[in-house]
Design a protein around this motif. Structure first.
Motif, PDB file in Angstrom:
ATOM      1  N   PRO A  73       3.561   8.893  -0.237  1.00  0.00           N
ATOM      2  CA  PRO A  73       4.588   9.493   0.614  1.00  0.00           C
ATOM      3  C   PRO A  73       5.849   8.646   0.755  1.00  0.00           C
ATOM      4  O   PRO A  73       6.932   9.182   1.029  1.00  0.00           O
ATOM      5  N   GLU A  74       5.731   7.336   0.579  1.00  0.00           N
ATOM      6  CA  GLU A  74       6.907   6.459   0.674  1.00  0.00           C
ATOM      7  C   GLU A  74       7.338   5.967  -0.708  1.00  0.00           C
ATOM      8  O   GLU A  74       8.094   4.998  -0.817  1.00  0.00           O
ATOM      9  N   GLY A  75       6.889   6.657  -1.758  1.00  0.00           N
ATOM     10  CA  GLY A  75       7.154   6.199  -3.118  1.00  0.00           C
ATOM     11  C   GLY A  75       8.360   6.852  -3.752  1.00  0.00           C
ATOM     12  O   GLY A  75       9.366   7.120  -3.088  1.00  0.00           O
ATOM     13  N   TRP A  76       8.257   7.115  -5.043  1.00  0.00           N
ATOM     14  CA  TRP A  76       9.384   7.648  -5.792  1.00  0.00           C
ATOM     15  C   TRP A  76       9.756   9.046  -5.346  1.00  0.00           C
ATOM     16  O   TRP A  76       8.926   9.815  -4.864  1.00  0.00           O
ATOM     17  N   ASP A  77      11.046   9.377  -5.540  1.00  0.00           N
ATOM     18  CA  ASP A  77      11.514  10.743  -5.349  1.00  0.00           C
ATOM     19  C   ASP A  77      12.576  11.009  -6.406  1.00  0.00           C
ATOM     20  O   ASP A  77      12.667  10.278  -7.405  1.00  0.00           O
ATOM     21  N   ASP A  78      13.374  12.029  -6.219  1.00  0.00           N
ATOM     22  CA  ASP A  78      14.346  12.399  -7.247  1.00  0.00           C
ATOM     23  C   ASP A  78      15.422  11.337  -7.451  1.00  0.00           C
ATOM     24  O   ASP A  78      16.041  11.274  -8.513  1.00  0.00           O
ATOM     25  N   SER A  79      15.670  10.523  -6.437  1.00  0.00           N
ATOM     26  CA  SER A  79      16.756   9.542  -6.539  1.00  0.00           C
ATOM     27  C   SER A  79      16.260   8.118  -6.769  1.00  0.00           C
ATOM     28  O   SER A  79      17.028   7.250  -7.156  1.00  0.00           O
TER      29      SER A  79
ATOM     30  N   ARG B 128      -3.765   1.525 -11.088  1.00  0.00           N
ATOM     31  CA  ARG B 128      -4.031   2.573 -10.109  1.00  0.00           C
ATOM     32  C   ARG B 128      -3.419   2.250  -8.745  1.00  0.00           C
ATOM     33  O   ARG B 128      -2.899   3.144  -8.056  1.00  0.00           O
ATOM     34  N   ARG B 129      -3.483   0.993  -8.310  1.00  0.00           N
ATOM     35  CA  ARG B 129      -2.907   0.656  -7.007  1.00  0.00           C
ATOM     36  C   ARG B 129      -1.405   0.911  -6.987  1.00  0.00           C
ATOM     37  O   ARG B 129      -0.872   1.422  -5.998  1.00  0.00           O
ATOM     38  N   LEU B 130      -0.730   0.555  -8.063  1.00  0.00           N
ATOM     39  CA  LEU B 130       0.705   0.805  -8.119  1.00  0.00           C
ATOM     40  C   LEU B 130       0.977   2.297  -8.186  1.00  0.00           C
ATOM     41  O   LEU B 130       1.921   2.801  -7.567  1.00  0.00           O
ATOM     42  N   PHE B 131       0.151   3.038  -8.935  1.00  0.00           N
ATOM     43  CA  PHE B 131       0.310   4.487  -8.968  1.00  0.00           C
ATOM     44  C   PHE B 131       0.227   5.069  -7.561  1.00  0.00           C
ATOM     45  O   PHE B 131       1.018   5.944  -7.180  1.00  0.00           O
ATOM     46  N   ASP B 132      -0.740   4.604  -6.762  1.00  0.00           N
ATOM     47  CA  ASP B 132      -0.902   5.135  -5.411  1.00  0.00           C
ATOM     48  C   ASP B 132       0.330   4.864  -4.555  1.00  0.00           C
ATOM     49  O   ASP B 132       0.634   5.632  -3.632  1.00  0.00           O
ATOM     50  N   VAL B 133       1.046   3.776  -4.850  1.00  0.00           N
ATOM     51  CA  VAL B 133       2.283   3.476  -4.124  1.00  0.00           C
ATOM     52  C   VAL B 133       3.415   4.382  -4.589  1.00  0.00           C
ATOM     53  O   VAL B 133       4.083   5.035  -3.781  1.00  0.00           O
ATOM     54  N   VAL B 134       3.648   4.441  -5.907  1.00  0.00           N
ATOM     55  CA  VAL B 134       4.810   5.185  -6.402  1.00  0.00           C
ATOM     56  C   VAL B 134       4.636   6.688  -6.247  1.00  0.00           C
ATOM     57  O   VAL B 134       5.624   7.427  -6.112  1.00  0.00           O
TER      58      VAL B 134
ATOM     59  N   GLY C  55       0.825  -1.205   0.000  1.00  0.00           N
ATOM     60  CA  GLY C  55       0.000   0.000   0.000  1.00  0.00           C
ATOM     61  C   GLY C  55       0.850   1.243   0.000  1.00  0.00           C
ATOM     62  O   GLY C  55       2.088   1.173   0.080  1.00  0.00           O
ATOM     63  N   PRO C  56       0.232   2.418  -0.081  1.00  0.00           N
ATOM     64  CA  PRO C  56       0.987   3.666  -0.185  1.00  0.00           C
ATOM     65  C   PRO C  56       1.989   3.880   0.938  1.00  0.00           C
ATOM     66  O   PRO C  56       3.044   4.493   0.714  1.00  0.00           O
ATOM     67  N   ARG C  57       1.697   3.383   2.151  1.00  0.00           N
ATOM     68  CA  ARG C  57       2.623   3.576   3.262  1.00  0.00           C
ATOM     69  C   ARG C  57       3.424   2.319   3.594  1.00  0.00           C
ATOM     70  O   ARG C  57       4.206   2.307   4.538  1.00  0.00           O
ATOM     71  N   ASN C  58       3.209   1.266   2.803  1.00  0.00           N
ATOM     72  CA  ASN C  58       3.974   0.035   3.024  1.00  0.00           C
ATOM     73  C   ASN C  58       4.544  -0.498   1.724  1.00  0.00           C
ATOM     74  O   ASN C  58       4.887  -1.665   1.619  1.00  0.00           O
ATOM     75  N   GLY C  59       4.636   0.369   0.720  1.00  0.00           N
ATOM     76  CA  GLY C  59       5.297   0.031  -0.537  1.00  0.00           C
ATOM     77  C   GLY C  59       4.854  -1.290  -1.119  1.00  0.00           C
ATOM     78  O   GLY C  59       3.664  -1.537  -1.336  1.00  0.00           O
ATOM     79  N   LEU C  60       5.824  -2.155  -1.342  1.00  0.00           N
ATOM     80  CA  LEU C  60       5.574  -3.464  -1.932  1.00  0.00           C
ATOM     81  C   LEU C  60       5.212  -4.519  -0.890  1.00  0.00           C
ATOM     82  O   LEU C  60       5.287  -5.710  -1.155  1.00  0.00           O
ATOM     83  N   GLY C  61       4.793  -4.081   0.289  1.00  0.00           N
ATOM     84  CA  GLY C  61       4.371  -5.022   1.310  1.00  0.00           C
ATOM     85  C   GLY C  61       5.542  -5.521   2.134  1.00  0.00           C
ATOM     86  O   GLY C  61       6.711  -5.242   1.858  1.00  0.00           O
ATOM     87  N   THR C  62       5.224  -6.296   3.156  1.00  0.00           N
ATOM     88  CA  THR C  62       6.237  -6.818   4.063  1.00  0.00           C
ATOM     89  C   THR C  62       7.186  -7.754   3.322  1.00  0.00           C
ATOM     90  O   THR C  62       6.773  -8.776   2.775  1.00  0.00           O
TER      91      THR C  62
END
Length: 205
Positions: free
Chosen positions: A72-78, A63-69, A22-29
């Motif tokens: 807040p814990e998704g992609w950034d400049d690096s 859409r679910r992957l979009f919500d992850v990337v 999820g958005p705050r747990n990325g690709l899951g545990t």
């Protein structure tokens, strides 16, 4: 010629995320272990990543992957799609709801609400336009998530399946394959490193 390439990392037991993604747990545990290869210094891993991102004229994600990337814990400049390896391709998001607000506004987002086939058609147009502008053949990369890739394969929308098989057993999570009609795959290449086995298949009927 623009190809539709389904490209995704998967565990040995067939999962493309760990439990509770999820958005705050990325690709899951435990799911981050699937992408260890993408941050590896192994020259073969680097080459696989470089070649895959260099051919990207457009990228499709659900859409679910979009919500992850884009969360807040998704992609950034690096970190992000091909970070440090490629320019910024067009991104096409398949969604059944109205387009959401976007955090990563420096990326080119298009939201398609009329289904995966229309998203593929839109991404193909964007990739072909980028190919013409750049003077080289570029592809559409279908990066996930698992349901989106699985649906594309079942619907015959993908020409190539590129799997990055990580040496990890997650036990649970989001499965890549959940049934559907049989598909014949023609193996084209195998590249083994310490962090993944990179498998490329042509998809036939």
């Amino acid at each position: 010629m623009t190809r539709i390439i389904a490209d995704i990392s998967v565990s040995l037991d067939g999962f493309v995320t760990g439990p509770d993604p999820g958005p705050r747990n990325g690709l899951g545990t435990g799911g981050e272990a699937l992408h260890t290869w993408a941050f590896s210094d192994d020259p073969d891993d680097r080459r696989v990543l470089r070649e895959a991102t260099a051919r990207s004229g457009a990228v499709i994600l659900g859409r679910r992957l979009f919500d992850v990337v884009d969360g807040p814990e998704g992609w950034d400049d690096s970190t992000g799609y091909g970070a440090g390896e490629v320019g910024k391709p067009a991104f096409v998001v398949v969604t059944s709801t109205s387009p959401p607000s976007v955090r990563l506004t420096d990326l080119d987002w298009t939201f398609v609400t009329t289904g995966l086939a229309d998203a593929v058609a839109t991404a193909r147009e964007r990739a072909e336009a980028a190919s013409s502008a750049g003077g080289q053949d570029l592809d559409v990369i279908l990066m996930g998530g698992g349901a989106t890739v699985g649906s594309a394969l079942e619907a015959g929308l993908a020409d190539v399946l590129s799997l990055h098989l990580a040496p990890v057993v997650l036990g649970a999570g989001t499965p890549l394959f959940t049934g559907g009609a049989p598909r014949t795959l023609v193996q084209r290449s195998v590249i083994a490193t310490s962090t993944a086995t990179h498998l490329t298949y042509d998809v036939s009927g």
